[in-house]
Scaffold this motif. Structure first.
Motif, PDB file in Angstrom:
ATOM      1  N   LYS A   1       0.829  -1.222   0.000  1.00  0.00           N
ATOM      2  CA  LYS A   1       0.000   0.000   0.000  1.00  0.00           C
ATOM      3  C   LYS A   1       0.855   1.261   0.000  1.00  0.00           C
ATOM      4  O   LYS A   1       1.960   1.264   0.544  1.00  0.00           O
ATOM      5  N   VAL A   2       0.304   2.303  -0.600  1.00  0.00           N
ATOM      6  CA  VAL A   2       0.964   3.607  -0.560  1.00  0.00           C
ATOM      7  C   VAL A   2       0.192   4.423   0.468  1.00  0.00           C
ATOM      8  O   VAL A   2      -0.762   5.110   0.136  1.00  0.00           O
ATOM      9  N   SER A   3       0.610   4.359   1.733  1.00  0.00           N
ATOM     10  CA  SER A   3      -0.251   4.905   2.790  1.00  0.00           C
ATOM     11  C   SER A   3      -0.399   6.419   2.730  1.00  0.00           C
ATOM     12  O   SER A   3      -1.407   6.953   3.169  1.00  0.00           O
ATOM     13  N   ASP A   4       0.591   7.128   2.167  1.00  0.00           N
ATOM     14  CA  ASP A   4       0.439   8.590   2.090  1.00  0.00           C
ATOM     15  C   ASP A   4      -0.071   9.028   0.712  1.00  0.00           C
ATOM     16  O   ASP A   4      -0.130  10.221   0.411  1.00  0.00           O
ATOM     17  N   GLY A   5      -0.411   8.060  -0.125  1.00  0.00           N
ATOM     18  CA  GLY A   5      -0.939   8.384  -1.450  1.00  0.00           C
ATOM     19  C   GLY A   5       0.125   8.871  -2.424  1.00  0.00           C
ATOM     20  O   GLY A   5      -0.191   9.235  -3.553  1.00  0.00           O
TER      21      GLY A   5
END
Ligand code: AMP
Ligand code: ZN
Length: 469
Positions: free
Chosen positions: A23-27
Motif C-alpha cells: 500500500k501507498v499509505s500517504d498516497g
C-alpha cells in the motif's frame, strides 16, 4: 520504449501470514526500509540475496508506475556478536588492529560496490547508526516518558517486554515461552526487571571506544533501537514495507515492532517481508563451514556478477536456495547468449505487438504475484525459442530491462576482466616497451593463472580467455 504499467504488487506478510498488497499509505510514495549491513566485514552473497530483495520490490513497483522511497541503514555500532557478547565492530577492530570507524567506512564502500555489481537500486539514504545517536536518544527518552522503558540497576536503559502489545506476533516467540537464560539477546544478568527485556541503551561500563554521553551517562545504543529510530525518522513515521533476512524476524524485528508501535500509536509497519537464507553447495554459508563466497570470488573466476542476480531470480525469495559454481556458470552463459540475441535485433526498429504485450504482461504478473521470479525466468529462457520477429524481440528486451536489471542491452564483455589481471596486462605492455622480456614472460605466466591468454601481434599485445564457458 515506454509502456504503461499499473499492477499492484502482492507480497507475503510475516505478521498476518498472508499475501497482502503493498500500500501507498500517504498516497504518494511506497516507503520502504531494508535492514542494511553490519560493516565489520564484506557482505557475502547470502547477505546480497537479501539486499536484492529490496531491489526486486523497488523495480516491480516502479515498473508499475509507483514511486518508491527506499532507506537502508548502515550498522556501524551496537550489533553484539552472539558468541562473545562483544560489539562486532570492536571485535573486528581488535583483530585488525585498526580504528573501528576506519573499518566501518572501508566495508561500507565495499558494500556499495557489491550492490552496484548486482545492479541493486540505490536507496535514497543510507543513515549510519553512529551518526544517528541523537535520534536514538530522543526515541529512548520518549519510550521512557510513555512508560515502556526503564533504567536498570546497571545504568542501562531497557525496554519493558511485558508492556509490549502482541509481543511474538511476528516470530511466534511469546514471552511466556522465552525462558530465562535463553541466549537470544545480549543481557546483563540481574540488571533487568524481566529476563526478556532488552537493552535500548547500554551503559559503557569498561568500554572506552564508540561510546556517547547521554542524560543516563556514557554508553552505546542497542541494535534494535537503531532501526526503529531511523525508519520512523527517515520515512516520516510510517513504513509501508520493511525488509530483512529471515533470521532478523527474531529478536531484531520483534523488538523493533515493540519499540516503534507505541511511538506511532498503532502498527508502524504495514507489511513485513523476509527473505530466506542462501546455502552454498548444500551448506549454510558461514565462516566456520569455510564456504563464504563474495562477489570478488565470482569476478576472479571470470563470472559475470549479474549471473548471480539471475540465479537469485531463478529461485523464490521465500525458499531456501542452494547456489553452486555450476549454476553460476550456466547463468553466465545464458546471459551472454541473451545479450548476443539482443544485438542481432538492432538492425530493426522495436515493434509493439499483441504478442509482445502478452509476453511482458505475463512476466510482470509473475513479479507482482509475490515475486514469482522463477516463473518469470523460465519464460525468459523460453524467449530464445519464441517465434517472433526481430523488432518484437527487440521491444521485449528494451521494455523488460528496467524490471530485470540484467544489463541485457549492454555491450559489456560477456566475462569481465578482474582488476588484478588488467594490472598485469598493463605491466606487461610496459615490460615489453622496456625490452624486459624475462619480466614480460613471467607476467604472461601469471596471466595464464587468471585464464587469460596473451599474444603479441603486429598491433601490439592482445588477449583472450583461455577457456570460455
Ligand atoms: P548482517 O550484515 O549480518 O547484519 O546481515 C545483513 C542481512 O543479510 C540481514 O538481513 C540478514 O538477515 C541477511 N543474511 C544473513 N545471512 C544470510 C544468508 N545466508 N542468506 C540470505 N540472507 C542472509
Ligand atoms: Zn534492522
Amino acid at each position: 520504449m515506454e509502456r504503461a504499467g499499473g499492477k499492484e504488487l502482492h507480497l507475503y506478510d510475516t505478521l498476518t501470514r498472508q499475501i497482502q498488497p503493498v500500500k501507498v499509505s500517504d498516497g504518494k510514495q511506497v516507503r520502504i526500509y531494508c535492514c542494511g549491513p553490519t560493516v565489520y566485514r564484506d557482505a557475502h552473497v547470502g547477505n546480497l540475496r537479501t539486499f536484492l530483495l529490496s531491489d526486486l520490490v523497488t523495480r516491480t513497483l516502479k515498473f508499475n508506475g509507483f514511486e518508491v522511497d527506499l532507506v537502508q541503514n548502515i550498522t556501524d555500532v551496537g550489533h553484539m556478536s552472539e558468541d562473545f557478547e562483544e560489539d562486532k565492530m570492536i571485535a573486528q577492530s581488535k583483530s585488525e588492529k585498526r580504528d573501528p570507524f576506519e573499518i566501518a567506512r572501508d566495508y561500507e564502500r565495499r558494500f556499495h560496490n557489491d550492490c552496484a555489481a548486482l545492479e541493486i537500486t540505490k536507496a535514497r539514504a543510507y543513515p549510519r547508526a553512529s551518526e544517528c545517536i541523537e535520534l536514538m536518544i530522543d526515541f529512548i527518552t520518549k519510550l521512557l516518558e510513555i512508560g515502556v522503558a526503564y533504567q536498570g540497576s546497571d545504568g542501562s536503559i531497557y525496554f519493558d517486554a511485558e508492556k509490549a502489545v502482541d509481543y511474538g506476533g511476528l516470530s511466534g516467540n511469546k514471552l511466556e515461552a522465552l525462558k530465562p537464560g535463553h541466549r537470544y539477546e545480549y543481557e546483563e544478568v540481574g540488571a533487568k526487571k524481566f529476563h526478556a527485556d532488552w537493552a535500548l541503551w547500554k551503559a559503557a561500563g569498561n568500554r572506552k571506544e564508540m561510546i556517547w554521553q547521554t542524560p543516563w551517562g556514557a554508553g552505546f545504543p542497542g541494535w534494535h533501537i537503531e532501526c526503529s529510530a531511523m525508519s520512523l525518522k527517515y520515512l516520516n513515521n510510517h513504513v509501508d514495507l520493511h525488509i530483512g533476512g529471515i533470521d532478523l524476524r527474531f529478536p531484531h524485528h520483534e523488538n523493533e515492532r515493540a519499540q516503534s508501535n507505541p511511538m506511532v500509536g498503532g502498527e508502524a509497519v504495514s507489511l513485513w517481508l523476509h527473505g530466506e537464507h542462501l546455502l552454498f553447495e548444500g551448506r549454510k554459508m558461514s565462516k566456520s563451514s569455510g564456504n563464504v563466497v563474495l562477489i570478488r570470488d565470482l569476478i576472479e573466476r571470470g563470472i559475470d556478477s549479474l549471473a548471480l542476480r539471475f540465479c537469485f531470480m531463478e529461485n523464490r525469495y521465500r525458499s531456501q536456495m542452494d547456489l553452486s559454481w555450476d549454476s553460476l556458470k550456466a547463468a553466465h552463459s545464458f546471459l551472454a547468449r541473451l545479450r548476443k540475441s539482443y544485438k542481432t535485433t538492432l538492425t530493426t526498429e522495436p515493434i509493439l505487438t499483441e504478442k509482445v504485450s502478452e509476453f511482458i504482461d505475463s512476466i510482470v504478473g509473475d513479479f507482482c504475484n509475490d515475486l514469482d521470479t522463477p516463473k518469470a525466468m523460465l519464460k525468459l529462457r523460453a524467449l530464445e525459442r519464441l517465434e517472433i520477429g526481430a523488432g518484437e524481440r527487440r521491444a521485449i528486451f528494451e521494455i523488460l530491462e528496467p524490471l530485470l536489471g540484467l544489463d541485457l542491452l549492454s555491450s559489456r564483455p560477456a566475462r569481465p576482466l578482474p582488476d588484478a589481471a588488467s594490472k598485469l596486462l598493463e605491466a606487461r605492455i610496459a615490460a615489453r616497451a622496456a625490452k624486459d622480456f624475462a619480466l614480460s614472460d613471467s607476467l604472461r605466466d601469471q596471466l595464464e593463472k587468471f585464464g587469460v591468454l596473451v599474444q603479441d601481434t603486429a598491433n601490439g599485445q592482445e588477449w583472450s580467455w583461455l577457456v570460455d564457458f
